[in-house]
Design a protein around this motif. Structure first.
Motif, mmCIF file in Angstrom:
data_model
loop_
_atom_site.group_PDB
_atom_site.id
_atom_site.type_symbol
_atom_site.label_atom_id
_atom_site.label_comp_id
_atom_site.label_asym_id
_atom_site.label_seq_id
_atom_site.Cartn_x
_atom_site.Cartn_y
_atom_site.Cartn_z
ATOM 1 N N GLN B 3 34.424 31.910 47.636
ATOM 2 C CA GLN B 3 33.959 32.955 46.718
ATOM 3 C C GLN B 3 35.071 33.803 46.268
ATOM 4 O OE1 GLN B 3 30.243 35.021 47.695
ATOM 5 N NE2 GLN B 3 30.389 34.125 49.656
ATOM 6 N N VAL B 4 36.028 33.917 46.812
ATOM 7 C CA VAL B 4 37.228 34.729 46.632
ATOM 8 C C VAL B 4 38.409 33.861 46.545
ATOM 9 C CG1 VAL B 4 38.602 36.738 46.952
ATOM 10 C CG2 VAL B 4 36.131 36.769 47.587
ATOM 11 N N TYR B 25 37.052 36.009 41.659
ATOM 12 C CA TYR B 25 35.704 35.806 42.566
ATOM 13 C C TYR B 25 34.650 35.350 41.587
ATOM 14 C CZ TYR B 25 34.587 40.242 40.457
ATOM 15 O OH TYR B 25 34.306 41.635 39.458
#
Lengths: 113, 110
Positions: B3-4, B25
Motif C-alpha cells: 500500500q505504501v 500510497y
C-alpha cells in the motif's frame, strides 16, 4: 527514563523451538505494538494492544501470539519457530491520539535455523 | 499488495545540498503521515509528521509535503548534513495503526 526496552537483543533458535520476546516501556503509554523488519519490506505490524488486557491482530499475525497483562509490558511469543520468522523485531509504544508518533525499542535480532 | 511504496531504495547527496525522499500510497483511508529515521542497530525514531488537512509542515531543516490528490508524500532536508545519513521510512496512519514504506537509505557525502 529508559523509554522502550526489549529483551533479548539477539537470539538463535532451532526450527520448532519456542521463545518469548519481552517489551517494556516506562512512559505510561496506552498503546503498544510489535513489528518485524525484513530486507526490502519495511516494518510490518504483527500484533498490537490499545490497553492492558487487550490485543489485536496486525498485518502479519500468523505464527505469533501476544499478551498484555500489565500496561508497561507487551510479550510476543513464538510457539514453534520457523525459518520464515528470521527477522528483526521491534516493539513500539504511543499515547492514544498522538497521531502516529510511536517510540521504538532497539530491536531483537532473531535467527531460526 | 504494497500500500505504501518508496521507489528509491537509496539516495546519495552531497553535504549542503537538498535531499528529497519520496513516498507513494494507494489507499485514501490514511489520516496522518509521518517520516521516521533509522540508524543501524537502533529502532526507528520519529522525525516529522503532517495531518491530512495540511499540505506542508516544516521543522528546522526538515519539510514534509503532502499531495493528497496524487497520493504522494515527500521529505525535504536542506541543507543535508553527514549526520542525516540513515534509512528513512514514511509511515501512514489510521485507527491507531501505521503502515510503513520500504525505506530509502540516504547517504550524505562530504
Amino acid at each position: 527514563n529508559a523509554g522502550v526496552t526489549q529483551t533479548p537483543k539477539f537470539r538463535v533458535l532451532k526450527t520448532g523451538q519456542s521463545m518469548t520476546l519481552l517489551c517494556a516501556q516506562d512512559m505510561n503509554h496506552e498503546y503498544m505494538y510489535w513489528y518485524r523488519q525484513d530486507p526490502g519490506m519495511g516494518l510490518r505490524l504483527i500484533h498490537y494492544s490499545v490497553g492492558e488486557g487487550t490485543t489485536a491482530k496486525g498485518e502479519v499475525p500468523d505464527g505469533y501470539n501476544v499478551s498484555r497483562l500489565k500496561k508497561q509490558n507487551f510479550l510476543l511469543g513464538l510457539e514453534s519457530a520457523a525459518p520464515s520468522q528470521t527477522s528483526v523485531y521491534f516493539c513500539a509504544s504511543s499515547y492514544p491520539g498522538q497521531e502516529g508518533e510511536q517510540y521504538f525499542g532497539p530491536g531483537t535480532r532473531l535467527t531460526v535455523t | 499488495d504494497q500500500q505504501v511504496k518508496q521507489n528509491s531504495p537509496s539516495l546519495s547527496v552531497q553535504e549542503g545540498r537538498i535531499s528529497i525522499l519520496n513516498c507513494d500510497y494507494t489507499n485514501s483511508m490514511f489520516d496522518y503521515f509521518l517520516w521516521y529515521k533509522k540508524y543501524p542497530a537502533e529502532g526507528p525514531t520519529f522525525l516529522i509528521s503532517i495531518s491530512s488537512i495540511k499540505d506542508k509542515n516544516e521543522d528546522g531543516r526538515f519539510t514534509v509535503f503532502l499531495n493528497k490528490s496524487a497520493k504522494h508524500l515527500s521529505l525535504h532536508i536542506v541543507p543535508s548534513q553527514p549526520g542525516d545519513s540513515a534509512v528513512y521510512f514514511c509511515a501512514l496512519g489510521t485507527a491507531s495503526k501505521l503502515t510503513f514504506g520500504t525505506g530509502t537509505r540516504l547517504q550524505v557525502t562530504l
